[in-house]
Design a protein around this motif. Sequence first.
Motif, PDB file in Angstrom:
ATOM      1  N   ARG A  37     -24.695 -19.461   0.889  1.00  0.00           N
ATOM      2  CA  ARG A  37     -25.049 -20.245  -0.303  1.00  0.00           C
ATOM      3  C   ARG A  37     -23.951 -21.251  -0.628  1.00  0.00           C
ATOM      4  O   ARG A  37     -22.930 -20.899  -1.217  1.00  0.00           O
ATOM      5  CB  ARG A  37     -25.289 -19.297  -1.495  1.00  0.00           C
TER       6      ARG A  37
ATOM      7  N   ASP B  52     -25.511 -16.941  -8.784  1.00  0.00           N
ATOM      8  CA  ASP B  52     -26.215 -17.455  -9.972  1.00  0.00           C
ATOM      9  C   ASP B  52     -25.192 -18.084 -10.912  1.00  0.00           C
ATOM     10  O   ASP B  52     -25.406 -19.156 -11.476  1.00  0.00           O
ATOM     11  CB  ASP B  52     -26.958 -16.336 -10.719  1.00  0.00           C
TER      12      ASP B  52
ATOM     13  N   ASP C 108     -25.059 -11.729  -5.109  1.00  0.00           N
ATOM     14  CA  ASP C 108     -26.227 -12.099  -5.912  1.00  0.00           C
ATOM     15  C   ASP C 108     -25.769 -12.629  -7.263  1.00  0.00           C
ATOM     16  O   ASP C 108     -26.199 -13.690  -7.725  1.00  0.00           O
ATOM     17  CB  ASP C 108     -27.122 -10.861  -6.096  1.00  0.00           C
TER      18      ASP C 108
END
Length: 360
Positions: free
Chosen positions: A107, A250, A246
């Motif tokens: 990411r 965010d 995770d």
Amino acid sequence: MNKTIAILAGDGIGPEVIAEARKVMDAVARRFGHSFIYKEALVGAAAIDATGDPFPGKTERTCREADAILFGAIGDPKYDNDPSAKVRPEQGLLRMRSTLGLYANIRPVMSYEALEDRSPLKNNVISGTDFVVFRELTGGIYFGEPRGRTENGNTAFDSCVYSREEIRRIAHKAFQAAGKRRKHVTLVDKANVLATSRLWREEVVRVGEEYPDITLDYMFVDNAAMKIILQPTFFDVVLTENMFGDIITDEASVIAGSLGLLPSASTGDEFALFEPIHGSYPQAAGKNTANPMGAILSAAMLLEYAFGAIEESKAIRDAVASALEEGSVTEDLNADSPLSTREVGDYVAGKVLEMKEVAE
Ligand code: IPM
Ligand code: MN
């Protein structure tokens, strides 16, 4: 090149944003003389409604036969609000990751100059941010056994489990990526409390010995959560386990200006899947307002990581950057005069083709 791409649009805004990513891929195909064949398959709530299974066998076959997988989003409120539901859309996503061996979730996080004023964080803090998170995706507390309830139902438990091999294989990927970047890996863990984190440290140090030109440091996840918003430019490659990854990705999306902008790649040794990190955003489904940039940038990652098409990938990223600069964006980024989902896709696809005329 001739390539087949499995399209798993999924739920909520998934189909809308994936349609725009496809539009942009078609523009790339035209400009560079490639041919992309798309094979659509069901996943998530859409698949439960049609077959009772969130990741049906037919979808798995379509994924295995394709050269790469483009994925939209999964999740539907009708399941979120029903804790007794036996089958949940998210199970499809987790099973897909695990069955296809997609253990490394990549990411990238960066600040866009054009959007720096939009971030709730100060310009001087986020300016120049450019890091990439390697999140382990098929182990840890998401999959560990035993999990569930005791017989009387009054106690619940999840297990966080990692093997040396699971840590090693993603650590190699992170160090290799760092070699092509600023040569800095930060392992994010909770080694002061968790046995799994201590195993991560042990193994990552060992793997690191094979990459002597890369600096390795460690950070506890609570401290990293703070550092990401206080000094995001500190990071180059962040390596971490499933749930920590995770949560901090965010958080990191705030730096980019919108969760709707962030793409991701989930790779293993055999298959690769590309998806925006945002969810299915059911409130916006069907409204033609969702930000398709995360999906479009996921298509750019697909071209680069799965097909080695660097120039094609860059053409998309440049087109997205100029859309951001010109304010040709959806309502999450420009509340005053937003474009629709489809208009943003048209703009980016148009830019990709326009660059062709300049090149010729
Ligand atoms: C993500 C999502 C998923 C996850 C959910 C939908 C299961 O939040 O891809 O980050 O937790 O991995
Ligand atoms: Mn998430």
